[in-house]
Design an enzyme around this catalytic site. Sequence first.
Site, PDB file in Angstrom:
ATOM      1  N   PRO A 331      35.512  38.240  46.259  1.00 33.01           N
ATOM      2  CA  PRO A 331      36.588  39.192  46.499  1.00 33.01           C
ATOM      3  C   PRO A 331      37.336  39.653  45.239  1.00 33.01           C
ATOM      4  CG  PRO A 331      37.350  36.970  46.926  1.00 33.01           C
ATOM      5  CD  PRO A 331      35.951  36.846  46.437  1.00 33.01           C
ATOM      6  N   ILE A 332      36.899  39.172  44.070  1.00 30.80           N
ATOM      7  CA  ILE A 332      37.647  39.438  42.833  1.00 30.80           C
ATOM      8  C   ILE A 332      37.391  40.871  42.350  1.00 30.80           C
ATOM      9  CG2 ILE A 332      38.059  38.590  40.460  1.00 30.80           C
ATOM     10  CD1 ILE A 332      38.539  36.483  42.676  1.00 30.80           C
ATOM     11  N   CYS A 333      38.410  41.429  41.690  1.00 31.13           N
ATOM     12  CA  CYS A 333      38.302  42.831  41.244  1.00 31.13           C
ATOM     13  C   CYS A 333      37.507  42.950  39.946  1.00 31.13           C
ATOM     14  CB  CYS A 333      39.687  43.413  41.079  1.00 31.13           C
ATOM     15  SG  CYS A 333      40.604  43.277  42.598  1.00 31.13           S
ATOM     16  N   GLU A 334      36.273  42.548  39.987  1.00 36.75           N
ATOM     17  CA  GLU A 334      35.373  42.634  38.834  1.00 36.75           C
ATOM     18  C   GLU A 334      33.976  42.846  39.382  1.00 36.75           C
ATOM     19  OE1 GLU A 334      36.038  41.970  35.461  1.00 36.75           O
ATOM     20  OE2 GLU A 334      38.121  41.332  35.733  1.00 36.75           O
ATOM     21  N   ASN A 371      43.690  36.850  39.410  1.00 36.40           N
ATOM     22  CA  ASN A 371      44.119  37.492  40.669  1.00 36.40           C
ATOM     23  C   ASN A 371      45.116  36.605  41.419  1.00 36.40           C
ATOM     24  OD1 ASN A 371      41.198  39.452  41.836  1.00 36.40           O
ATOM     25  ND2 ASN A 371      42.314  39.499  39.916  1.00 36.40           N
TER      26      ASN A 371
END
Length: 384
Positions: A331-334, A371
């Site tokens: 779910p990480i923004c990467e 995050n």
Amino acid sequence: MTVFPIDKFEGLQTPFYYYDMLLLEETLSTLRNEAQKYDFHIHYAIKANANDRILHRICQYDFGVDCVSGYEMEKALEVGFPADGIFFAGVGKSDWEIELGLNHDIACFNVESLAELEVIHQLAEKVGRKAKVAFRINPNVRANTHHYITTGLDENKFGIGLSELEKVISRMQQMKFIQFEGIHFHIGSQITELDSFKELCLRINELQDWFIAKHLFPKIINVGGGLGVDYEDPDSHPIPDFSAYFKIFKEFLETKPGQEVHFELGRSVVAQCGNLISRVLYVKEGAKKRFAILDAGMTDLIRPALYQAQHRIDNISGFNGDKVRYDVVGPICESSDCFGKALDLPEMKRGNIVAIRSAGAYGEVMVSNYNLRKTPDVYFSDTI
Ligand code: LLP
């Protein structure tokens, strides 16, 4: 083979680490038995997993411990490793860390440069005690592994280059507060082609002759760590082949009477007993691909993002439908937050629980809070 208590997992918040303590125990006793056959000394590389319960178990086996920071030395002492079993390595040792080692009279500093040797000498003089040292030598041996975890080549920052060695030795011979113990090597990690270790042995044999010609006897030959594990099929190879690994050293390393052979193993000790347990949040049909989105991400296990490592992913909810192709992501923004691309896995549904396998080494220790994510919980097979 690890059996997952799925009914117990159902009520727990994911993601979390789950350790199979029986497998850890079996791995440790196999390791000890195989090493004892040749009187080899084992140091556990604490960087691989520094969980208290894991360390307490390892501590029962009378291994030494390989530390790369003052904090790791403090942790090792706290869980009960004796100071005379501590070997302190690392390319950038701070003064307080060296002082800590000196104050506890640790077994050995693995020295990485002339500049570091000078500082250790000064600080040893200050406390009035000889520092026991081994030189970490960069043997320029290629280990066939990911370039981020290969360490024994001329272009790597680690160790003393062969061309520098002469200078370091002659300076050391003038130092009153340094006691020469031996030589240290480490060519890399996750090495599965044992031939690299054979090459290391041959290089060490040459170097030994060089030292002896200079009237220096390396009492300790520390060959480092690096034995790889089977990430593809942990159930077929839950315990690494320590026997084949040690045989290489027995066969190719020429030791002299009074010499000790030391190993610093991390991954091979703890990788297979650890699993990252996660839930499928969503299955998303992208324009070109189907994504299985987990609630675990690169903050919980960074190896896939950092080294393109492939950890086996098992759907342990007992759902064994037809295989479907997924990119399994977190779910990480990467964009690099991806556990595997184009994996053919039994169909996944929201709520299914998956085990990301072989996550016991360089898993929990490399967790981050990016995050603002929470550090994952940890459960053990014998107390869950
Ligand atoms: N000795 C030295 C000097 C080391 O640098 C290392 C690991 C070891 C021993 C233990 O190596 P092992 O037996 O675990 O292969 N985070 C990376 C691995 C970094 C290894 C660092 N040095 C990964 O997740 O693959």
